[in-house]
Design a protein around this motif. Structure first.
Motif, short mmCIF file in Angstrom:
data_model
loop_
_atom_site.label_atom_id
_atom_site.label_comp_id
_atom_site.label_asym_id
_atom_site.label_seq_id
_atom_site.Cartn_x
_atom_site.Cartn_y
_atom_site.Cartn_z
N ALA A 64 0.87 -1.17 0.00
CA ALA A 64 0.00 0.00 0.00
C ALA A 64 0.91 1.23 0.00
CB ALA A 64 -0.90 -0.02 1.22
N GLN A 65 0.32 2.38 -0.22
CA GLN A 65 1.13 3.60 -0.35
C GLN A 65 1.13 4.45 0.91
OE1 GLN A 65 -0.34 5.55 -3.87
NE2 GLN A 65 -0.14 3.69 -5.09
N ASP A 66 0.33 4.03 1.90
CA ASP A 66 0.23 4.81 3.14
C ASP A 66 -0.49 3.92 4.15
OD1 ASP A 66 0.36 6.96 4.93
OD2 ASP A 66 -1.54 7.82 4.22
N VAL A 67 -0.41 4.28 5.42
CA VAL A 67 -1.10 3.53 6.47
C VAL A 67 -1.42 4.51 7.61
CG1 VAL A 67 1.08 2.88 7.64
CG2 VAL A 67 -0.97 1.45 7.93
N SER A 68 -2.48 4.22 8.33
CA SER A 68 -2.82 5.07 9.48
C SER A 68 -1.84 4.84 10.62
CB SER A 68 -4.22 4.72 9.97
OG SER A 68 -4.51 5.43 11.15
N GLU A 69 -1.66 5.89 11.43
CA GLU A 69 -0.85 5.72 12.64
C GLU A 69 -1.66 5.02 13.74
OE1 GLU A 69 -0.34 9.21 15.27
OE2 GLU A 69 -1.50 10.32 13.79
N HIS A 70 -2.98 4.92 13.54
CA HIS A 70 -3.85 4.34 14.56
C HIS A 70 -4.16 2.87 14.26
CE1 HIS A 70 -4.47 8.38 16.05
NE2 HIS A 70 -4.80 8.77 14.82
N ALA A 71 -4.45 2.12 15.31
CA ALA A 71 -4.75 0.69 15.14
C ALA A 71 -6.16 0.48 14.61
CB ALA A 71 -4.58 -0.04 16.47
N SER A 72 -7.12 1.24 15.12
CA SER A 72 -8.51 1.15 14.66
C SER A 72 -9.27 2.27 15.36
CB SER A 72 -9.13 -0.21 15.04
OG SER A 72 -9.28 -0.29 16.45
N TYR A 75 -11.68 7.05 12.76
CA TYR A 75 -10.70 7.80 11.95
C TYR A 75 -11.15 7.73 10.49
CZ TYR A 75 -8.04 7.38 16.22
OH TYR A 75 -7.65 7.44 17.53
N THR A 76 -12.21 8.43 10.19
CA THR A 76 -12.84 8.35 8.87
C THR A 76 -11.82 8.54 7.74
OG1 THR A 76 -14.88 9.20 9.81
CG2 THR A 76 -14.64 9.37 7.40
N GLY A 77 -11.82 7.60 6.83
CA GLY A 77 -10.94 7.71 5.67
C GLY A 77 -9.59 7.03 5.85
N GLU A 78 -9.27 6.65 7.08
CA GLU A 78 -7.97 6.03 7.34
C GLU A 78 -8.02 4.52 7.10
OE1 GLU A 78 -4.90 7.97 9.31
OE2 GLU A 78 -5.83 8.69 7.47
N VAL A 79 -6.86 3.94 6.86
CA VAL A 79 -6.76 2.49 6.63
C VAL A 79 -5.68 1.95 7.57
CG1 VAL A 79 -6.20 0.71 4.94
CG2 VAL A 79 -7.48 2.74 4.22
N SER A 80 -6.02 0.91 8.32
CA SER A 80 -5.09 0.41 9.34
C SER A 80 -4.12 -0.63 8.77
CB SER A 80 -5.87 -0.21 10.50
OG SER A 80 -6.39 -1.47 10.11
N SER A 81 -3.03 -0.82 9.49
CA SER A 81 -2.04 -1.82 9.07
C SER A 81 -2.65 -3.22 9.12
CB SER A 81 -0.79 -1.74 9.95
OG SER A 81 -1.14 -1.93 11.30
N ALA A 82 -3.54 -3.48 10.10
CA ALA A 82 -4.18 -4.80 10.18
C ALA A 82 -5.04 -5.05 8.95
CB ALA A 82 -5.02 -4.89 11.45
N MET A 83 -5.73 -4.01 8.47
CA MET A 83 -6.55 -4.16 7.25
C MET A 83 -5.67 -4.48 6.05
SD MET A 83 -9.09 -0.93 7.69
CE MET A 83 -10.16 -0.76 9.12
N LEU A 84 -4.55 -3.80 5.97
CA LEU A 84 -3.63 -4.03 4.83
C LEU A 84 -3.10 -5.46 4.87
CD1 LEU A 84 -1.66 -0.65 4.78
CD2 LEU A 84 -3.62 -1.33 3.38
N ALA A 85 -2.71 -5.90 6.05
CA ALA A 85 -2.20 -7.27 6.18
C ALA A 85 -3.30 -8.27 5.85
CB ALA A 85 -1.66 -7.49 7.59
N ASP A 86 -4.53 -7.96 6.32
CA ASP A 86 -5.68 -8.82 6.08
C ASP A 86 -5.94 -8.97 4.57
OD1 ASP A 86 -7.96 -10.28 6.73
OD2 ASP A 86 -9.23 -8.51 6.85
N ARG A 112 5.52 7.33 13.69
CA ARG A 112 4.41 6.58 14.30
C ARG A 112 3.82 5.59 13.29
NH1 ARG A 112 3.35 11.74 16.48
NH2 ARG A 112 1.54 12.10 15.15
N LYS A 113 3.74 6.00 12.02
CA LYS A 113 3.22 5.09 10.99
C LYS A 113 4.18 3.91 10.80
CE LYS A 113 0.41 8.33 8.42
NZ LYS A 113 -0.06 8.74 7.09
N PHE A 114 5.46 4.18 10.85
CA PHE A 114 6.46 3.12 10.69
C PHE A 114 6.31 2.10 11.82
CE2 PHE A 114 10.62 1.23 11.31
CZ PHE A 114 11.15 1.08 10.04
N VAL A 115 6.16 2.60 13.03
CA VAL A 115 6.00 1.71 14.19
C VAL A 115 4.74 0.86 14.02
CG1 VAL A 115 5.46 1.69 16.67
CG2 VAL A 115 7.25 3.20 15.78
N ARG A 116 3.68 1.48 13.53
CA ARG A 116 2.42 0.76 13.34
C ARG A 116 2.59 -0.35 12.30
NH1 ARG A 116 -1.08 0.35 17.01
NH2 ARG A 116 -1.35 2.60 17.33
#
Ligand code: PGA
Length: 253
Positions: A64-72, A75-86, A112-116
């Motif tokens: 993906a080209q970006d990821v949210s800093e938040h887990a879930s 956060y309207t419009g954001e996409v989480s790392s768990a969703m990307l992995a899923d 923070r995004k890198f850590v996520r």
């Protein structure tokens, strides 16, 4: 240490379900043909499922080209790392210069995004790079080291083996201007030395170059000792060009 070269396409905000098909088929073939090279494509969010289906079971990675800093959460419009992995993503770009400059992403937010991304199964592709004004002011090293250090100090550097670092001079992105292979090599070597100083497995970390990489300059860039492949924008939208760049990575390593 011999590092496997890494070549990733960054489609940015381009594509359609119809036009993606040929590019994905070509990227799948590139991954198969170029043994010894890790190939990936980073596609827009709406096409991740299409790309995951097309690339499933192949060696070609999906980013993906970006990821949210938040887990879930809310956060309207954001996409989480768990969703990307899923969805089957293997990689995610973090801190691309277009996110930094057009969307105001700070070094701290990028960290923070890198850590996520690291906390999930995703391999982050962390972008750093100086603007033309910064280069002309002799600040290239200071800028890229500041951007890198902001991330290093929020993570455990020893866990970096699977991360990819992309040096992308902002003035070379989409402009047709490329850093000379020697200039890029000097920055890559400096970044690697800094990673080693900070306790990261510097010899294992792929540092790729991005910024107007084309079939005509890929071979020279990739033959530099610290340039381990490329992050490819415009040329990744032309199947033959991207294939030729993957071939160059294989030839030079
Ligand atoms: P470019 O883009 O190859 O079109 O210069 C590279 C990037 O932005 O990742």
């Amino acid at each position: 240490m011999a590092r496997r070269p890494f070549v990733a396409g960054n489609w940015k905000m381009h594509g359609s379900s119809a036009s993606n098909q040929a590019l994905l088929a070509a990227a799948l073939a590139d991954g198969k043909r170029c043994a010894g090279v890790d190939v990936a494509v980073c596609v827009p969010f709406p096409y991740l499922a299409q790309a995951a289906g097309a690339l499933q079971g192949s060696g070609t990675g999906l980013g993906a080209q970006d990821v949210s800093e938040h887990a879930s959460g809310a956060y309207t419009g954001e996409v989480s790392s768990a969703m990307l992995a899923d969805l089957g993503c293997t990689h995610v770009i973090v801190g691309h210069s277009e996110r930094r400059s057009l969307h105001g992403e700070s070094d701290a937010l990028v960290a923070r995004k890198f850590v996520r991304a690291m906390a999930s199964t995703l391999k982050p592709i962390l972008c750093v790079g100086e603007t033309l004004a910064e280069r002309e002011a002799g600040q290239t090293e200071a800028v890229v080291l500041r951007q890198l250090q902001a991330v290093v100090q929020t993570t455990s550097p020893e866990r970096w083996a699977h991360a990819v670092l992309a040096y992308e001079p902002v003035w070379a992105i989409g402009t047709g201007r490329t850093a000379s292979a020697q200039d890029a090599q000097a920055v890559h070597a400096r970044l690697r030395a800094a990673l080693a100083t900070w306790g990261a497995p510097a010899d294992a970390i792929r540092i790729v170059y991005g910024g107007s990489v084309k079939p005509g300059n890929a071979g020279e860039l990739f033959s530099m000792p610290d340039i381990d492949g490329g992050l490819i924008g415009g040329a990744s939208l032309v199947a033959d060009d991207f294939s030729a760049i993957c071939d160059a990575a294989q030839r030079t390593h």
